[in-house]
Structures are given as structure tokens and as C-alpha cells.
Design a protein around this motif. Structure first.
Motif, short mmCIF file in Angstrom:
data_model
loop_
_atom_site.label_atom_id
_atom_site.label_comp_id
_atom_site.label_asym_id
_atom_site.label_seq_id
_atom_site.Cartn_x
_atom_site.Cartn_y
_atom_site.Cartn_z
N THR A 1 0.84 -1.19 0.00
CA THR A 1 0.00 0.00 0.00
C THR A 1 0.87 1.24 0.00
O THR A 1 1.99 1.23 0.52
N VAL B 1 4.85 -5.72 9.10
CA VAL B 1 5.01 -4.69 8.08
C VAL B 1 6.46 -4.65 7.63
O VAL B 1 7.38 -5.01 8.37
N LEU C 1 1.10 5.06 1.42
CA LEU C 1 0.60 5.81 2.56
C LEU C 1 1.12 7.24 2.50
O LEU C 1 2.01 7.56 1.73
N TYR D 1 2.45 -5.27 4.03
CA TYR D 1 1.89 -5.75 5.28
C TYR D 1 1.34 -7.16 5.10
O TYR D 1 0.99 -7.58 3.99
N HIS E 1 1.61 0.45 16.60
CA HIS E 1 1.33 1.44 15.57
C HIS E 1 2.61 1.74 14.80
O HIS E 1 3.65 2.00 15.39
N ASP F 1 -0.37 8.68 8.40
CA ASP F 1 -1.13 7.44 8.26
C ASP F 1 -0.55 6.41 9.23
O ASP F 1 0.65 6.41 9.53
N ASP F 2 -1.40 5.51 9.71
CA ASP F 2 -1.02 4.59 10.79
C ASP F 2 -1.38 3.17 10.40
O ASP F 2 -2.55 2.87 10.14
N ALA F 3 -0.38 2.30 10.35
CA ALA F 3 -0.62 0.87 10.15
C ALA F 3 -0.63 0.23 11.52
O ALA F 3 0.40 0.18 12.20
N SER G 1 -4.56 -3.03 10.39
CA SER G 1 -5.58 -2.06 10.01
C SER G 1 -4.91 -0.76 9.64
O SER G 1 -3.94 -0.34 10.29
N LEU G 2 -5.40 -0.11 8.60
CA LEU G 2 -4.80 1.13 8.11
C LEU G 2 -5.68 2.30 8.49
O LEU G 2 -6.85 2.35 8.13
N SER G 3 -5.11 3.25 9.22
CA SER G 3 -5.83 4.45 9.65
C SER G 3 -5.25 5.64 8.90
O SER G 3 -4.04 5.90 8.96
N TYR G 4 -6.11 6.36 8.17
CA TYR G 4 -5.64 7.40 7.27
C TYR G 4 -5.80 8.80 7.87
O TYR G 4 -6.83 9.13 8.45
#
Length: 362
Positions: A79, A95, A81, A154, A142, A85-87, A159-162
Motif C-alpha cells: 500500500t 510490516v 501511505l 503488510y 502502531h 497514516d497509521d498501520a 488495520s490502516l488508519s488514514y
């Protein structure tokens, strides 16, 4: 049927895992028994992954919430990013940072392991490119992006937080939709290479595309005085066409330096020339940002950013994308309108591209 993630745990990681569980020993005696490694630890990981897979299925069915995307993957996935942004990795999630910069934040309550180095790493650690990091048992870690763009692989429970930061990735995709930006031969991140500095040749090619003259350049037949541009190559076509048209003088009489660096002042001047606000006769670039702001190509906030930050392909993309919305000299038409008139892209492609980019300009 429940989906299972096959967790491939190198021996060094399994030994380290023992330090995280009382049943496997303590810091003074970190060695784990084989029965623990193949039983309790693996069972705990599988159980938590199963629960998270079920949760992610439900989240996907419900459309997700608040910029968070469940990204559970049994195989490696990639992905792009952007900054902040937070994986978020839970037990067994891994990751690998391929490009850009990121760091580990708050691996609670357990730990994160750098599998490549075979060691536990604390919160605040900057990720090393191409190292694999895994969330240990009973851990939610995180991995937060600190550069403007990044590329990350990953696997497992991630979970991906944008964030709401400027989306240079979307701008690159939009320019590609408009046939103005191509990827490189880099095998990841769609070849965008937004994390590296652009070369003089790349900047010249983008300049020619913004002019709407790429097909003419590729059809060019001739010779150049530049000994550092390969004869008969596609690069020679771009350089030769631009030289013949008077768009560039090269670095010297015999050198173009195609791999040389280009800075924000130089590229902004290229764009102003493409739009008719400047010409090759102007060699004074000291006021180029002021001129760009005066004609609406840049904002004051953008010039501050360009003066502050290192000039990367991400910034080249930013300038190019928003230049399409700027008015041409003594006209109510934009550069985008001119390129549509020239057949570089269609109105449908323009509408699609604009829909890819959200947010406000700097």
C-alpha cells in the motif's frame, strides 16, 4: 469457515517470544521450551488472528469507520501511505517499509520484533527499510508514517488508519490518469518514486507533457550536442526536441546531465514557461516563487513549503497537478483546458482525475 493466517516464525523470533510470556521464562532466562513455542504461543497467535479476521469481516461489511480500513491479508500486500497514516498491527501482524519514513509507536501491552535483525525494538524506533517488523503476542503496535509519502508491505492482522495530510499519492495517480505522469521501473509503489529527488531528465519530460507536446517529442528525429545522452534513446528524443525548440540550453555546450538534480525553483520556472508566463530568456530564478504566486500557479503556503522542504518527486507532482487549475495569461481558460483542447486527455479523464484528489491546498 474461519480463515487462517499461516505465521512463519523464524527460530530467532520464537526464542525472543519466550521473553514476552511468563510461561516461557524471564529476561534472565529467555530460552523457551519447544512445547511452548509449538503450543501455547502459536495457539495464542492463531486465536487472536481468527478473532481479528472475524472483526475485520464485519467492519468491511459495515463500510468501516472514521478513516480506518481493515486490511487483514494472509499474503503480503502493498500500500501507498501518506504522512501520519497509521498501520496498526495486532498479534502476528507484520510490516515492511519499502520507501519513505515511519516509526513504531506504543506497542501495548507487549512488544514489536525486528525479525530481520532478530531483536525486540522499543516505541519510538525508526523503521529500517526492508526490515520485517512483527507485533508479538497480545500486542497492538502502531507504525506511523513521518514522511510525506511511503510504501509499505503488510501481512496478517493490520488495520490502516488514514490521516488528513496532503495526499501526494492521489495527485500522482490523478496525473497518471491524465497521461502526464508515468512510473519508473521501480518494482513497488506503482513506480511513482515520490520519495526520491527528481532528475533533470524527469523534470524536462514532465515539462514537455505539461506543454502537451510529448507525441511531437517522441517523433523527433535529429542529433544533439550532448555527449551524456545516449544516442538513439528515448531520452535523446525528449532532450533533442526541447533543445531544438529552445526550451532548454542544457547544463553546458556538450553536457545535459540527465541524472543531475533539479530544484523547486528550476521546476517552477519550467511550469511558468510551459504556461507562457516566462521564457528561456529569463535566467533569473530568484523571484520565481513570487511570480508563480502572482499568476496563481502557487499559493504563499506552497512556496513556504517548497523553500523549507527537500524537493522530491512528490513536490514535482504537487506543482504539476495544481498548475492544471491555473489560468493561462490573459485568458479565462486553464492549463487543463488547453491540454484537453490539445487532446492530451479528455473531459471525462479530467473529471475522474479531479475526483481522486480531496482536501485543501497549502
Amino acid at each position: 469457515m474461519k480463515k487462517k493466517i499461516l505465521l512463519l516464525l523464524p527460530v530467532c523470533v520464537l526464542v525472543l517470544a519466550a521473553a514476552w510470556a511468563v510461561a516461557a521464562g524471564d529476561a534472565a532466562d529467555p530460552l523457551a521450551t519447544l512445547s511452548y513455542l509449538t503450543g501455547a504461543f502459536t495457539a495464542a497467535v492463531d486465536g487472536q488472528v481468527d478473532r481479528r479476521l472475524d472483526d475485520s469481516d464485519a467492519a468491511l461489511l459495515n463500510g468501516g469507520e472514521g478513516g480506518m480500513t481493515a486490511a487483514v491479508s494472509s499474503a503480503w500486500a502493498e500500500t501507498r501511505l501518506k504522512e501520519a497514516d497509521d498501520a496498526v498491527c495486532s498479534t502476528g501482524g507484520s510490516v515492511i517499509l519499502l520507501a519513505g519514513e515511519a516509526y513504531i509507536s506504543d506497542p501495548s501491552p507487549g512488544a514489536v520484533v525486528d525479525i530481520t535483525a532478530g531483536m525486540e525494538v522499543p516505541s519510538g524506533t525508526a523503521l529500517i527499510k526492508n526490515h520485517r517488523y512483527m507485533a508479538a503476542e497480545d500486542t497492538a503496535a502502531h507504525f506511523i508514517v513521518t514522511s510525506k509519502t511511503a510504501v509499505m508491505d503488510y501481512q496478517g492482522d493490520v488495520s490502516l488508519s488514514y490521516s488528513g495530510a496532503e495526499d501526494y499519492n492521489a495527485m500522482a495517480a490523478a496525473l497518471r490518469e491524465l497521461h502526464l505522469f508515468r512510473g519508473t521501473l521501480t518494482g513497488y509503489g506503482q513506480g511513482f518514486d515520490l520519495e526520491v529527488a527528481p532528475t533533470r531528465l524527469q523534470a524536462l519530460i514532465m515539462f514537455i507533457r505539461v506543454l502537451g507536446e510529448e507525441q511531437q517529442a517522441l517523433a523527433w528525429m535529429g542529433t544533439t550536442p550532448f555527449t551524456d545522452v545516449a544516442k538513439g534513446s528515448e531520452a535523446e528524443k525528449y532532450v533533442g526536441y526541447a533543445y531544438e525548440r529552445g526550451y532548454t540550453n542544457g547544463y553546458s555546450a556538450t553536457q545535459f546531465r540527465p541524472a543531475g538534480a533539479v530544484n523547486a525553483h528550476q521546476y517552477t520556472e519550467f511550469v511558468l514557461r510551459a504556461m507562457g508566463y516566462s521564457s528561456i530568456a529569463n535566467t533569473n530564478l530568484a523571484d520565481v516563487f513570487d511570480r508563480a504566486v502572482n499568476v496563481g500557479v502557487l499559493t504563499a503556503g506552497e512556496t513556504a513549503m517548497l523553500q523549507r522542504d527537500r524537493f522530491l518527486r512528490a513536490e514535482l507532482v504537487y506543482i504539476s497537478y495544481y498548475a492544471l487549475e491555473a489560468l493561462l495569461p490573459n485568458s479565462n481558460r486553464t492549463l487543463g483546458d488547453q491540454l484537453m483542447d490539445s487532446g492530451v486527455f479528455t473531459a471525462v479523464e479530467w473529471e475522474t482525475a479531479r475526483g481522486m484528489v480531496s482536501g485543501w491546498r497549502l
